[in-house]
Design an enzyme around this catalytic site. Structure first.
Site, PDB file in Angstrom:
ATOM      1  N   HIS A   5     -19.463  -6.928  30.756  1.00 30.85           N
ATOM      2  CA  HIS A   5     -20.542  -5.813  30.576  1.00 30.85           C
ATOM      3  C   HIS A   5     -20.493  -4.563  31.180  1.00 30.85           C
ATOM      4  O   HIS A   5     -21.095  -3.690  30.808  1.00 30.85           O
ATOM      5  CB  HIS A   5     -21.836  -6.411  31.381  1.00 30.85           C
ATOM      6  CG  HIS A   5     -21.728  -6.690  32.604  1.00 30.85           C
ATOM      7  ND1 HIS A   5     -23.096  -6.480  33.454  1.00 30.85           N
ATOM      8  CD2 HIS A   5     -20.908  -6.402  33.570  1.00 30.85           C
ATOM      9  CE1 HIS A   5     -23.034  -6.459  34.766  1.00 30.85           C
ATOM     10  NE2 HIS A   5     -21.645  -6.510  34.947  1.00 30.85           N
ATOM     11  N   ASP A  17      -7.236  -8.540  40.835  1.00 30.07           N
ATOM     12  CA  ASP A  17      -8.176  -7.410  40.765  1.00 30.07           C
ATOM     13  C   ASP A  17      -7.003  -6.215  41.190  1.00 30.07           C
ATOM     14  O   ASP A  17      -6.153  -6.447  41.713  1.00 30.07           O
ATOM     15  CB  ASP A  17      -9.211  -7.505  41.596  1.00 30.07           C
ATOM     16  CG  ASP A  17     -10.564  -6.795  40.927  1.00 30.07           C
ATOM     17  OD1 ASP A  17     -10.145  -5.536  40.400  1.00 30.07           O
ATOM     18  OD2 ASP A  17     -11.738  -7.054  41.026  1.00 30.07           O
TER      19      ASP A  17
END
Length: 373
Positions: free
Chosen positions: A278, A240
């Site tokens: 999403h 990340d």
């Protein structure tokens, strides 16, 4: 103290009530018009620690507590002498939504008493390591950062543009979090990830035989922490941005690696994309998935954990409620993000070079979907 109690009843049960379709519709309309009260009271109760206080008492014989007892046991003792009265008013509303159970003590003044209902366990701050907690998600959803964005919805429909950017000087959500440490920390505590992953692992066996598992956009690494605790032979790579990893604790067998999934992705024989797609447009999703495809061996796979929208908006369907609630949240907060249908996931898989897309199982509101190379 323990309480003898009775179920609370209507204060005037003999009063005649007109029952017809128009009356029922009117009641539903009034409830919708005042719908803001419940989430704001829920948020305040979570911030005060009301559910944690009630749940701690639930295993004891005296599991019902009076508002005065609740006030005295809160993490922060109220200075306001009216706090018990205010808590009682809040708890009445929460009881009407089955968050807590309301009774009436038969001794003394017959005051109302309250007990945690089973649903409270999903909102406990102390349950974060066990199943995760939805408490932070409620608090984030009603933080001023998100509320200011919701206020842009009408203008976005009429004029176009990006709701989050309109509210926050043109920045997108993940850029904004790099400038707001308070909100970033709160955001990274949100969600139901641990509960979803643990529930899925009860039936999903797709991690068997995996040697290196990369969690792309893995945040603080708790997903890999759960997976590697069940499969200790897996080497986990939690991938990340640097700002997300700054808050990540250590987990056995998990390495935190900083980078940008839009540039490249570490090599692994399987990958996880958990509630990542999403957040992004179809075009951005294809970029992310193509980078995953490049870093996978032949027969490798991406394990996508996402909500799947139903094709029809069915009245009274809780899965449809959740799906379309989340879709609007993505629309307003994530600059092009959206929830997707089965057909849309299949299209993403094909556009990214994967041979097929398999919907394996469902855990709570999320599906485990395999994109296979």
């Amino acid at each position: 103290m323990g309480y003898l109690f009775q179920e609370t009843l209507s204060s005037n049960p003999k009063t005649p009530i007109v029952v017809d379709d128009d009356n029922e519709l009117g009641l539903m309309a009034v409830r919708l018009a005042n719908a803001a009260a419940f989430p704001m009271v829920l948020k305040a109760a979570l911030e005060l620690g009301v559910f944690d206080t009630l749940y701690a008492a639930a295993s004891r014989t005296d599991s019902f507590l009076s508002p005065y007892e609740i006030a005295s046991k809160l993490p922060t003792t109220p200075r306001n002498p009216e706090a018990p009265v205010l808590l009682d008013r809040m708890l009445r509303l929460l009881a009407s939504y089955s968050m807590v159970k309301c009774g009436k003590a038969l001794s003394g003044k017959g005051e109302r008493v309250y007990r945690a209902e089973p649903i409270c366990r999903f909102f406990l701050k102390d349950n974060i390591q066990d199943i995760g907690s939805l408490a932070s998600q409620v608090i984030v959803n009603f933080d001023s950062v998100f509320l200011n964005t919701w206020a842009q919805l009408k203008d976005v429909v009429l004029e176009g543009g990006d709701a989050f950017g309109r509210a926050h000087g043109g920045m997108k959500l993940f850029d904004y979090m790099g400038t707001d440490e308070r909100f970033s920390k709160l955001f990274n505590q949100t969600g139901f990830t641990i509960a979803v992953v643990k529930k899925a692992l009860e039936v999903y066996e797709g991690f068997k035989g995996v040697k290196v598992l990369v969690d792309v956009g893995g945040g603080v690494g708790n997903t890999l922490g759960v997976v590697t605790s069940k499969y200790p032979n897996i080497k986990g790579i939690n991938f990340d941005l640097t700002c997300a990893l700054a808050q990540a604790p250590s987990y056995p067998g998990v390495e935190h690696v900083a980078g940008d999934m839009f540039v490249d992705v570490p090599t692994g024989d399987a990958m996880i994309l958990k509630r990542i797609l999403h957040d992004w447009t179809d075009e951005d999703c294809v970029k992310i998935l193509k980078n995953c495809w490049k870093s996978l061996p032949e027969n490798g796979k991406v394990v996508v954990i996402e909500l799947v929208t139903p094709d029809e908006a069915e009245n009274g369907d809780i899965n449809a409620n959740i799906a379309f609630d989340m879709d609007m949240l993505m629309f307003t907060q994530c600059s092009g993000g959206k929830e997707r249908s089965r057909a849309e996931f299949e299209a993403l898989a094909a556009a990214s070079g994967f041979t097929h897309c398999k919907f394996v199982c469902q855990a709570y509101h999320c599906w485990i979907i395999e994109f296979c190379k």
